[in-house]
Scaffold this motif. Sequence first.
Motif, PDB file in Angstrom:
ATOM      1  N   PRO A  18       0.748   1.786 -10.787  1.00 23.56           N
ATOM      2  CA  PRO A  18       1.514   2.198  -9.608  1.00 23.56           C
ATOM      3  C   PRO A  18       2.203   1.022  -8.914  1.00 23.56           C
ATOM      4  O   PRO A  18       2.754   1.184  -7.839  1.00 23.56           O
TER       5      PRO A  18
ATOM      6  N   VAL B 154       2.306   1.706  -3.548  1.00 19.77           N
ATOM      7  CA  VAL B 154       1.272   2.166  -4.478  1.00 19.77           C
ATOM      8  C   VAL B 154       0.957   3.646  -4.234  1.00 19.77           C
ATOM      9  O   VAL B 154       0.833   4.423  -5.182  1.00 19.77           O
ATOM     10  N   LEU B 155       0.852   4.065  -2.982  1.00 21.73           N
ATOM     11  CA  LEU B 155       0.594   5.471  -2.671  1.00 21.73           C
ATOM     12  C   LEU B 155       1.735   6.359  -3.165  1.00 21.73           C
ATOM     13  O   LEU B 155       1.511   7.379  -3.816  1.00 21.73           O
ATOM     14  N   PHE B 156       2.981   5.962  -2.868  1.00 22.90           N
ATOM     15  CA  PHE B 156       4.161   6.712  -3.304  1.00 22.90           C
ATOM     16  C   PHE B 156       4.158   6.857  -4.826  1.00 22.90           C
ATOM     17  O   PHE B 156       4.297   7.956  -5.369  1.00 22.90           O
TER      18      PHE B 156
ATOM     19  N   ASN C  67       0.819  -1.210   0.000  1.00 24.62           N
ATOM     20  CA  ASN C  67       0.000   0.000   0.000  1.00 24.62           C
ATOM     21  C   ASN C  67       0.855   1.264   0.000  1.00 24.62           C
ATOM     22  O   ASN C  67       0.533   2.240  -0.673  1.00 24.62           O
ATOM     23  N   ALA C  68       1.954   1.250   0.745  1.00 27.50           N
ATOM     24  CA  ALA C  68       2.851   2.410   0.780  1.00 27.50           C
ATOM     25  C   ALA C  68       3.498   2.636  -0.585  1.00 27.50           C
ATOM     26  O   ALA C  68       3.615   3.777  -1.046  1.00 27.50           O
TER      27      ALA C  68
ATOM     28  N   THR D 255       1.686   6.477  -6.959  1.00 25.95           N
ATOM     29  CA  THR D 255       0.527   7.221  -7.453  1.00 25.95           C
ATOM     30  C   THR D 255       0.758   8.718  -7.342  1.00 25.95           C
ATOM     31  O   THR D 255       0.450   9.488  -8.262  1.00 25.95           O
ATOM     32  N   ARG D 256       1.334   9.162  -6.227  1.00 29.69           N
ATOM     33  CA  ARG D 256       1.628  10.594  -6.072  1.00 29.69           C
ATOM     34  C   ARG D 256       2.615  11.069  -7.136  1.00 29.69           C
ATOM     35  O   ARG D 256       2.460  12.153  -7.696  1.00 29.69           O
TER      36      ARG D 256
END
Length: 101
Positions: free
Chosen positions: A57, A26-28, A23-24, A30-31
Amino acid sequence: MGHPGDPQIADQPEVGALGLVLNAVVLFNTRYLDAVLGKLRADGAEVRDEDAARLSPFRHRHINLLGKYTFLLPADLADGLRPLSDPDTVLDDADEDDDLD
């Protein structure tokens, strides 16, 4: 051997930690994808929505999964993001394929 939905596997701490790391990442990613697409569009590049929709991502080669980490952001990071890479820098094609293994 079980499957990921199997309660004997899903309750193991390693599976929960792996989900947190995924999840981290994918978030990184995506940003940064959003920042890159915004910059390309602001610079006048044609970025088609159908092409952007195919970006994933889930790439991770650029993320150090082993080693030391710090969670304090340097003061010079705009919006918490590192500077974007130079688009004129040539990447080795082999680097891109490693994520797909």
